[in-house]
Design a protein around this motif. Structure first.
Motif, PDB file in Angstrom:
ATOM      1  N   ALA A 137      -9.256  -2.938  -1.205  1.00  0.00           N
ATOM      2  CA  ALA A 137      -9.909  -1.764  -1.687  1.00  0.00           C
ATOM      3  C   ALA A 137     -11.082  -0.894  -0.055  1.00  0.00           C
ATOM      4  N   ASP A 138     -11.546  -2.635   0.055  1.00  0.00           N
ATOM      5  CA  ASP A 138     -11.754  -1.919   1.592  1.00  0.00           C
ATOM      6  C   ASP A 138     -11.273  -1.784   2.975  1.00  0.00           C
ATOM      7  N   ALA A 139     -10.233  -2.525   2.689  1.00  0.00           N
ATOM      8  CA  ALA A 139      -9.346  -1.839   3.875  1.00  0.00           C
ATOM      9  C   ALA A 139      -8.481  -0.956   3.745  1.00  0.00           C
ATOM     10  N   GLY A 140      -8.714   0.683   2.315  1.00  0.00           N
ATOM     11  CA  GLY A 140      -8.489   1.289   1.839  1.00  0.00           C
ATOM     12  C   GLY A 140      -6.828   1.262   1.794  1.00  0.00           C
ATOM     13  N   PHE A 141      -6.478   0.049   0.421  1.00  0.00           N
ATOM     14  CA  PHE A 141      -5.504   0.604  -0.008  1.00  0.00           C
ATOM     15  C   PHE A 141      -5.781   0.522  -1.479  1.00  0.00           C
ATOM     16  N   ARG A 142      -4.711   1.214  -2.037  1.00  0.00           N
ATOM     17  CA  ARG A 142      -4.930   1.308  -3.199  1.00  0.00           C
ATOM     18  C   ARG A 142      -4.690  -0.066  -4.324  1.00  0.00           C
ATOM     19  N   VAL A 143      -5.333  -0.282  -5.401  1.00  0.00           N
ATOM     20  CA  VAL A 143      -5.371  -0.887  -5.818  1.00  0.00           C
ATOM     21  C   VAL A 143      -5.328  -0.379  -7.626  1.00  0.00           C
ATOM     22  N   ALA A 144      -4.456  -0.885  -8.103  1.00  0.00           N
ATOM     23  CA  ALA A 144      -3.676  -0.558  -9.396  1.00  0.00           C
ATOM     24  C   ALA A 144      -4.934  -1.667 -10.457  1.00  0.00           C
ATOM     25  N   PRO A 145      -5.357  -0.987 -12.144  1.00  0.00           N
ATOM     26  CA  PRO A 145      -5.677  -2.304 -12.534  1.00  0.00           C
ATOM     27  C   PRO A 145      -4.410  -2.844 -13.352  1.00  0.00           C
ATOM     28  N   ASP A 146      -3.128  -2.814 -13.014  1.00  0.00           N
ATOM     29  CA  ASP A 146      -2.041  -4.154 -13.689  1.00  0.00           C
ATOM     30  C   ASP A 146      -2.220  -4.695 -12.385  1.00  0.00           C
ATOM     31  N   ASP A 147      -1.757  -4.504 -10.839  1.00  0.00           N
ATOM     32  CA  ASP A 147      -1.271  -5.105 -10.281  1.00  0.00           C
ATOM     33  C   ASP A 147      -1.826  -6.884 -10.155  1.00  0.00           C
ATOM     34  N   THR A 148      -1.112  -7.388  -9.348  1.00  0.00           N
ATOM     35  CA  THR A 148      -0.656  -8.327  -9.865  1.00  0.00           C
ATOM     36  C   THR A 148      -1.368  -9.210  -8.461  1.00  0.00           C
ATOM     37  N   TRP A 149      -1.782 -10.382  -7.875  1.00  0.00           N
ATOM     38  CA  TRP A 149      -2.112 -10.966  -6.971  1.00  0.00           C
ATOM     39  C   TRP A 149      -0.746 -10.663  -5.730  1.00  0.00           C
ATOM     40  N   ALA A 150       0.365 -11.183  -5.722  1.00  0.00           N
ATOM     41  CA  ALA A 150       1.993 -10.687  -5.590  1.00  0.00           C
ATOM     42  C   ALA A 150       1.823  -9.114  -5.179  1.00  0.00           C
ATOM     43  N   ASP A 151       1.449  -8.692  -5.829  1.00  0.00           N
ATOM     44  CA  ASP A 151       1.883  -7.057  -5.585  1.00  0.00           C
ATOM     45  C   ASP A 151       0.908  -6.593  -4.688  1.00  0.00           C
ATOM     46  N   LEU A 152      -0.598  -6.773  -4.989  1.00  0.00           N
ATOM     47  CA  LEU A 152      -1.029  -6.532  -3.450  1.00  0.00           C
ATOM     48  C   LEU A 152      -1.277  -7.262  -1.683  1.00  0.00           C
ATOM     49  N   PHE A 153      -0.357  -8.551  -1.960  1.00  0.00           N
ATOM     50  CA  PHE A 153      -0.227  -9.368  -0.886  1.00  0.00           C
ATOM     51  C   PHE A 153       0.936  -8.342  -0.367  1.00  0.00           C
ATOM     52  N   SER A 154       2.360  -7.815  -1.175  1.00  0.00           N
ATOM     53  CA  SER A 154       3.614  -7.532  -0.811  1.00  0.00           C
ATOM     54  C   SER A 154       3.253  -6.471  -0.411  1.00  0.00           C
ATOM     55  N   ARG A 155       2.127  -5.147  -0.859  1.00  0.00           N
ATOM     56  CA  ARG A 155       1.847  -4.077  -0.044  1.00  0.00           C
ATOM     57  C   ARG A 155       1.410  -4.025   0.710  1.00  0.00           C
ATOM     58  N   VAL A 156      -0.259  -4.645   1.802  1.00  0.00           N
ATOM     59  CA  VAL A 156      -0.260  -5.015   2.917  1.00  0.00           C
ATOM     60  C   VAL A 156       0.265  -5.072   3.938  1.00  0.00           C
ATOM     61  N   LEU A 157       1.736  -6.380   3.187  1.00  0.00           N
ATOM     62  CA  LEU A 157       2.315  -6.755   4.193  1.00  0.00           C
ATOM     63  C   LEU A 157       3.710  -5.733   4.172  1.00  0.00           C
ATOM     64  N   VAL A 158       4.346  -5.259   3.653  1.00  0.00           N
ATOM     65  CA  VAL A 158       5.036  -4.206   3.547  1.00  0.00           C
ATOM     66  C   VAL A 158       4.678  -2.887   4.605  1.00  0.00           C
ATOM     67  N   GLU A 159       3.200  -2.463   4.204  1.00  0.00           N
ATOM     68  CA  GLU A 159       2.726  -1.147   4.683  1.00  0.00           C
ATOM     69  C   GLU A 159       1.701  -1.439   5.938  1.00  0.00           C
ATOM     70  N   ARG A 160       0.780  -2.478   6.516  1.00  0.00           N
ATOM     71  CA  ARG A 160       0.555  -2.384   7.529  1.00  0.00           C
ATOM     72  C   ARG A 160       0.975  -3.343   8.270  1.00  0.00           C
ATOM     73  N   VAL A 161       1.769  -4.817   8.088  1.00  0.00           N
ATOM     74  CA  VAL A 161       2.166  -6.185   8.867  1.00  0.00           C
ATOM     75  C   VAL A 161       3.189  -5.333   9.787  1.00  0.00           C
ATOM     76  N   GLU A 162       4.681  -5.511   8.348  1.00  0.00           N
ATOM     77  CA  GLU A 162       5.847  -5.403   8.716  1.00  0.00           C
ATOM     78  C   GLU A 162       6.052  -4.308   9.805  1.00  0.00           C
TER      79      GLU A 162
END
Length: 354
Positions: free
Chosen positions: A204-229
């Motif tokens: 959230a601090d880095a500007g990502f959308r965080v949903a109440p039902d997100d898992t750790w893996a969901d957030l990991f994948s979101r950051v990886l796909v949107e910013r890293v890859e």
């Protein structure tokens, strides 16, 4: 009156085939060169069946299902494999030491410029050798594919990569820190447990959308796909390594840090080309991971795939090994400058509904 858009000509029309043929001939040359690479290093090329009891047990991979009907009329559920991995590892358990396989594999719900329902996976395994050796294989194969195709650079969507330059080696943790400003491993405990709240706050601090039902893996994948890859493999190839153990699939934990696993992915021009593991041979741990993946698949998609009990039994005999799966068609695309995967497939799968 609005004109009805014309459908493109089928791939089998002479004019379309004439445009595609240079890519296809180059594909054959690259495949021959890679076969020679393996033969020179005492690999045995193996051939694995597409029909399997289990197509694989990763939550977000989707398989094609079919049925085998016996003489009695009894029906057995089978699947087209998403990878030849299970069969290849059984061959390692049987005593093979270095094997390579060009396999047609099938993945459902996948079609686009870089995805096709049926494609060619190149997998190879080295018994008794570490996964660092696979990194050297990857570097050699990028250069070999380029030389064979007569390319000085890999090109995709206006970006380039030098296939002759030594690949950059970047840990996942360093990628998260560099491209997203997130301390990923601060959210992974020494036993591999993941801190959802910690990663959610950092995301959230880095500007990502965080949903109440997100898992750790969901957030990991979101950051990886949107910013890293999107930042990987430009100028030179990138080897993204040391994935968190929760994202390890079939990889063993790294000896220097129990929070991460011996897994790497290869990128060129922002395109993921390969996924490699220092292979896990602990059947108990592998079963636990499969069951966790299938629980997640049930949660997200409402379905699961069976676990291949033969595969788990074979792990008791499997030697320590490293293995890798490379998208052969994507490698051909980059080496030839093709824009879409259908351009490098001799006979693409029929168009299906979106």
């Amino acid at each position: 009156m609005t004109a009805t858009p014309q459908k493109p000509s089928p791939w089998w029309t002479p004019d379309v085939h004439a445009d595609r043929r240079p890519f296809l001939v180059a594909r054959n040359r690259i495949q021959a060169a890679l076969r020679a690479y393996f033969a020179e290093r005492d690999f045995v090329e193996v051939d694995t069946p597409a029909l399997q009891v289990s197509p694989g047990n990763e939550a977000h991979l989707h398989a094609f299902a079919t049925q085998a009907v016996g003489h009695s009329g009894a029906v057995t559920q089978l699947y087209l494999h998403t990878s030849p991995e299970f069969a290849c590892k059984k061959l390692l358990s049987a005593g093979e030491r270095r094997i390579a396989c060009f396999a047609h594999v099938c993945r459902n719900r996948e079609r686009g410029p870089l995805h096709h329902p049926e494609f060619t996976m190149l997998e190879w395994y080295r018994a008794g050798e570490g996964y660092d050796v696979l990194m050297a294989d990857c570097a050699a194969m990028l250069a070999l594919a380029a030389r064979t195709a007569g390319a000085d650079l890999f090109r995709h969507r206006g970006r380039t990569c030098d296939p002759f330059a030594a690949p950059e080696r970047l840990t996942v943790a360093d990628g998260f820190r560099r491209f997203a400003g997130i301390d990923l491993l601060a959210t992974v405990a020494p036993d591999g447990a993941c801190d959802l709240g910690g990663l959610a706050a950092r995301a959230a601090d880095a500007g990502f959308r965080v949903a109440p039902d997100d898992t750790w893996a969901d957030l990991f994948s979101r950051v990886l796909v949107e910013r890293v890859e999107p930042e990987l493999g430009f100028g030179r190839a990138t080897i993204l390594c040391e994935y968190p153990v929760s994202e390890a699939a079939l990889a063993r934990p790294a000896p220097h840090d129990p929070r991460v696993a011996e897994r790497f992915e290869l990128y060129a021009c922002g395109v993921e080309l390969a996924n490699a593991f220092g292979e896990l041979t602990d059947a108990v741990e592998q079963r636990r991971r499969f069951e966790a993946e299938m629980a997640e698949k049930q949660r997200v998609y409402g379905e699961t795939y069976p676990i291949d009990e033969d595969f788990l039994a074979a792990l008791a005999l499997m030697p320590a090994a490293s293995g890798i799966a490379l998208g052969f068609d994507r490698l051909v695309m980059l080496a030839t400058g093709a824009a879409r995967i259908e351009q490098v497939l001799w006979a693409p799968v029929a168009e299906t509904a979106p």
